[in-house]
Design a protein around this motif. Structure first.
Motif, short mmCIF file in Angstrom:
data_model
loop_
_atom_site.label_atom_id
_atom_site.label_comp_id
_atom_site.label_asym_id
_atom_site.label_seq_id
_atom_site.Cartn_x
_atom_site.Cartn_y
_atom_site.Cartn_z
N PRO A 34 -0.87 -95.03 38.93
CA PRO A 34 -2.15 -95.75 38.91
C PRO A 34 -3.19 -95.00 38.08
O PRO A 34 -3.08 -93.80 37.83
CB PRO A 34 -2.53 -95.81 40.40
N ASN A 35 -4.21 -95.75 37.66
CA ASN A 35 -5.32 -95.18 36.90
C ASN A 35 -6.58 -95.04 37.73
O ASN A 35 -7.63 -94.67 37.20
CB ASN A 35 -5.63 -96.06 35.67
N THR A 36 -6.50 -95.33 39.02
CA THR A 36 -7.64 -95.18 39.92
C THR A 36 -7.28 -94.19 41.00
O THR A 36 -6.13 -94.10 41.42
CB THR A 36 -8.00 -96.54 40.55
N GLY A 37 -8.29 -93.48 41.45
CA GLY A 37 -8.05 -92.50 42.49
C GLY A 37 -7.74 -91.12 41.91
O GLY A 37 -7.70 -90.90 40.69
N TYR A 38 -7.47 -90.19 42.82
CA TYR A 38 -7.24 -88.79 42.44
C TYR A 38 -5.77 -88.38 42.60
O TYR A 38 -5.28 -87.54 41.89
CB TYR A 38 -8.14 -87.90 43.30
N HIS A 41 -2.47 -89.70 39.72
CA HIS A 41 -3.15 -90.38 38.62
C HIS A 41 -2.32 -90.24 37.35
O HIS A 41 -1.59 -89.27 37.16
CB HIS A 41 -4.56 -89.78 38.43
N ASP A 42 -2.43 -91.26 36.48
CA ASP A 42 -1.68 -91.23 35.22
C ASP A 42 -2.18 -90.06 34.37
O ASP A 42 -3.36 -90.01 34.02
CB ASP A 42 -1.86 -92.56 34.49
N ARG A 45 -4.14 -90.76 30.95
CA ARG A 45 -5.43 -91.45 30.98
C ARG A 45 -6.50 -90.50 31.49
O ARG A 45 -6.22 -89.64 32.34
CB ARG A 45 -5.36 -92.71 31.89
N ARG A 47 -9.50 -89.01 33.65
CA ARG A 47 -9.79 -89.14 35.07
C ARG A 47 -11.20 -88.63 35.34
O ARG A 47 -11.59 -87.56 34.87
CB ARG A 47 -8.79 -88.34 35.90
N ALA A 48 -11.98 -89.41 36.08
CA ALA A 48 -13.34 -89.01 36.41
C ALA A 48 -13.32 -87.93 37.48
O ALA A 48 -12.35 -87.80 38.23
CB ALA A 48 -14.13 -90.24 36.90
N ALA A 50 -13.83 -86.01 40.92
CA ALA A 50 -13.80 -86.46 42.31
C ALA A 50 -14.35 -85.35 43.19
O ALA A 50 -14.06 -84.17 42.97
CB ALA A 50 -12.37 -86.83 42.72
#
Length: 240
Positions: A34-38, A41-42, A45, A47-48, A50
């Protein structure tokens, strides 16, 4: 008339999405990350960041610092106490070990005349050394070997070719003893099949015994013909 039956709106077509029944793999659990969450994560991509709310730590009951009785004096600095010099009266020192240096009576200045002032040369008469056989330190004339100037092994010289005369050989000459040559019995006869086409060869084998069966079979007394079960439309079979 078979085309008049209603079979519904479904017709064979290409599925729009993946169907688990069309694959023999482990199932849809192996999908893209997935590209969401911590978590999971991919990695390809961005990642913001957290953040999490930390838990409250328990209140510390005991302190590690010194108490009021361990205060540093106000006049004490990093380089020592900041005050006027103070002196104290020390006790008497113990008697030190006696000195090992020489005293004034150990020196003789009058004997230093020959070393400090110029004087005439002085010579002594040595003893006679006639008849003393000293061991020679260097090698004698017989210890050296002068290389030869004859032959092919001349050092630093170009030598001419040399030849030597060998003795007369007895093989093939009139002096050869033919009685010492091997006779016909000393040679082994070679099989013609080695250098010629060999004919087929057969062997006579011994007579073999008749094949016998070693399994145990029931004899005539093992059968009971009195107990027979008859049934219509079936074959005869024994009872028990």
């Amino acid at each position: 008339m078979a085309s008049d039956y209603w079979v519904g709106p479904w017709r064979p077509h290409r599925p729009r999405g993946p169907i688990a029944a069309l694959y023999r793999g482990p199932g849809p659990k192996y999908q893209l990350p997935p590209n969401t969450g911590y978590i999971r994560h991919d990695p390809s991509r961005p990642r913001a960041p957290a953040y999490t709310f930390g838990a409250r730590f328990p209140t510390q009951q005991s302190t590690c610092g010194p108490g009021p009785s361990h205060l540093v004096p106000s006049r004490m600095t990093v380089r020592g106490p900041d005050s006027a010099p103070a002196y104290s009266i020390c006790g008497r020192l113990r008697h030190s070990a006696p000195f090992r240096t020489p005293g004034p009576g150990r020196y003789f200045p009058e004997r230093a005349g020959n070393a400090t002032y110029p004087s005439a040369p002085r010579h002594t008469i040595a003893s006679r050394n006639w008849g003393v056989h000293a061991e020679p330190q260097g090698p004698g004339p017989g210890a050296y070997t002068v290389p030869s100037l004859l032959g092919p092994r001349v050092i630093g010289k170009v030598s001419a070719p040399t030849y030597s005369i060998y003795g007369r050989t007895r093989v093939g000459s009139c002096f050869e003893d033919l009685s010492k040559t091997p006779g016909p019995c000393a040679y082994h006869v070679v099989n013609p099949g080695v250098y010629k086409t060999r004919a087929p060869q057969f062997t006579m084998l011994a007579r073999t015994s008749f094949p016998q069966d070693s399994t145990l079979k029931p004899g005539p007394a093992a059968y009971n013909v009195d107990q027979v079960v008859w049934s219509s439309g079936s074959r005869v079979r024994g009872k028990g």
